[in-house]
Design an enzyme around this catalytic site. Structure first.
Site, PDB file in Angstrom:
ATOM      1  N   ASN A   1       1.990   1.478   4.016  1.00 29.71           N
ATOM      2  CA  ASN A   1       2.629   0.291   4.581  1.00 29.71           C
ATOM      3  C   ASN A   1       2.592  -0.876   3.611  1.00 29.71           C
ATOM      4  O   ASN A   1       1.746  -0.924   2.709  1.00 29.71           O
ATOM      5  CB  ASN A   1       1.928  -0.138   5.881  1.00 29.71           C
ATOM      6  CG  ASN A   1       2.066   0.881   6.989  1.00 29.71           C
ATOM      7  OD1 ASN A   1       3.164   1.337   7.291  1.00 29.71           O
ATOM      8  ND2 ASN A   1       0.951   1.245   7.603  1.00 29.71           N
TER       9      ASN A   1
ATOM     10  N   GLY B   1       0.807  -1.206   0.000  1.00 25.21           N
ATOM     11  CA  GLY B   1       0.000   0.000   0.000  1.00 25.21           C
ATOM     12  C   GLY B   1       0.842   1.258   0.000  1.00 25.21           C
ATOM     13  O   GLY B   1       2.074   1.213   0.090  1.00 25.21           O
TER      14      GLY B   1
ATOM     15  N   THR C   1      -5.012   4.256   3.685  1.00 26.12           N
ATOM     16  CA  THR C   1      -4.560   5.619   3.416  1.00 26.12           C
ATOM     17  C   THR C   1      -5.743   6.472   2.965  1.00 26.12           C
ATOM     18  O   THR C   1      -5.881   7.631   3.345  1.00 26.12           O
ATOM     19  CB  THR C   1      -3.462   5.616   2.343  1.00 26.12           C
ATOM     20  OG1 THR C   1      -2.393   4.764   2.776  1.00 26.12           O
ATOM     21  CG2 THR C   1      -2.921   7.005   2.107  1.00 26.12           C
TER      22      THR C   1
ATOM     23  N   ASP D   1     -12.667  -0.225   3.347  1.00 26.19           N
ATOM     24  CA  ASP D   1     -11.259  -0.368   3.718  1.00 26.19           C
ATOM     25  C   ASP D   1     -10.753   0.944   4.311  1.00 26.19           C
ATOM     26  O   ASP D   1     -10.691   1.969   3.630  1.00 26.19           O
ATOM     27  CB  ASP D   1     -10.433  -0.746   2.487  1.00 26.19           C
ATOM     28  CG  ASP D   1      -8.989  -1.102   2.831  1.00 26.19           C
ATOM     29  OD1 ASP D   1      -8.568  -0.877   3.983  1.00 26.19           O
ATOM     30  OD2 ASP D   1      -8.283  -1.608   1.948  1.00 26.19           O
TER      31      ASP D   1
ATOM     32  N   ASP E   1      -5.762  -3.374  -4.798  1.00 19.80           N
ATOM     33  CA  ASP E   1      -6.218  -3.662  -3.443  1.00 19.80           C
ATOM     34  C   ASP E   1      -7.741  -3.672  -3.358  1.00 19.80           C
ATOM     35  O   ASP E   1      -8.332  -4.512  -2.669  1.00 19.80           O
ATOM     36  CB  ASP E   1      -5.630  -2.657  -2.453  1.00 19.80           C
ATOM     37  CG  ASP E   1      -5.889  -1.198  -2.846  1.00 19.80           C
ATOM     38  OD1 ASP E   1      -6.259  -0.927  -4.011  1.00 19.80           O
ATOM     39  OD2 ASP E   1      -5.701  -0.319  -1.983  1.00 19.80           O
TER      40      ASP E   1
ATOM     41  N   THR F   1      -7.873  19.629  24.118  1.00 24.44           N
ATOM     42  CA  THR F   1      -7.713  19.565  22.666  1.00 24.44           C
ATOM     43  C   THR F   1      -7.489  18.130  22.207  1.00 24.44           C
ATOM     44  O   THR F   1      -8.018  17.703  21.174  1.00 24.44           O
ATOM     45  CB  THR F   1      -6.541  20.460  22.224  1.00 24.44           C
ATOM     46  OG1 THR F   1      -6.774  21.790  22.690  1.00 24.44           O
ATOM     47  CG2 THR F   1      -6.412  20.481  20.710  1.00 24.44           C
TER      48      THR F   1
END
Length: 262
Positions: free
Chosen positions: A14, A11, A137, A134, A112, A190
């Site tokens: 990774n 990917g 990213t 999925d 993918d 925050t």
């Protein structure tokens, strides 16, 4: 001697490496995608992975990959040949994916997405329609009806969105994306505001997209979640029928085993 398969989900962020046998994916490892690596550095890492799993090159019967990073492919291919003495097979390319690809330009679909859609259909053959979500990213929604890949939607990814926000805001802390509660809290710091905003915000986005897809897909429809944040989103949302973080690796395993039957 039991033959093992080495599976590569290459990917943008990774490379997920799975070790499988005919009946199951046994374990997986995650390494960063780095086009600056060499064949030897990758090959030595593969030997480390095998050693950690109690295996050696002689135990590997096949190497199978899907990739959305073309620049890395020849490096991993040569590493498999030099260190494992196996040819790396790519799906699609070396191994066909048996789905009727309805994309206007079929070659544009990421490998993918196709492998995950195929795995969802093979693992869950019952419903007429399936949606594979999925959390990588990008967050992708891929739709299958019967044996056809219909296409899908591509939305921002959890980590890439968090990284973009951190890089553009000088005073915001880095986001851990760790949430223990099952319902959102009104953040009084925050960090809490960011973590809850991201996890519950992406859960709400996912629920909303799936609700709209349910209105256009012929039912019954089931939803399969995969990717690095699948379990995190599933813990705070009930919109998934199945959670399979290893969905793509399962797809590569099945594609290799069934390649001669088609």
């Amino acid at each position: 001697m039991t033959q093992h398969f080495l599976l590569f989900d290459i990917g943008n962020t990774n490379v997920k490496i799975g070790i499988a046998v005919e009946t199951a994916v046994l374990t997986s490892y995650v390494l960063p995608t780095d086009p600056g690596q060499t064949t030897d550095s990758i090959g030595l890492r593969l030997l480390e992975v095998l050693r950690h799993a109690g295996l050696g090159p002689a135990d590997v019967g096949a190497c199978v990959a899907s990739s959305v990073v073309p620049g890395v492919n020849p490096l991993i291919r040569r590493a498999c040949e030099r260190y494992l003495y196996r040819k790396l097979l790519f799906a699609p390319g070396d191994i066909a994916i048996p789905l009727d690809n309805r994309y206007e330009r079929p070659a544009e679909v990421g490998a993918d997405r196709l492998v995950a859609a195929y795995a969802a259909r093979r693992l869950y053959p019952g419903p007429r329609s399936l949606v594979s979500v999925d959390f990588g990213t990008a967050t992708t929604f891929d739709c299958v009806e019967g044996g056809a890949y219909l296409g899908g939607l591509i939305c921002p990814g959890v980590l890439s969105s968090a990284g973009a926000l951190s890089s553009r805001t000088a005073k915001l802390p880095r986001i851990s994306l760790e949430v223990e509660e099952d319902s959102p809290v009104i953040g009084r710091s925050t960090t809490t505001s960011l973590n809850h905003g991201f996890i519950f915000g992406f859960a709400a986005m996912t629920e909303g997209v799936l609700a709209r897809l349910n209105g256009v897909l012929p039912g019954p429809t089931e939803v399969v979640a995969t990717g690095g944040f699948a379990r995190d989103i599933a813990r705070v949302s009930s919109c998934f029928d199945h959670v399979r973080p290893d969905l793509l690796l399962q797809g590569l395993r099945l594609l290799y085993l069934e390649r001669d039957a088609r």
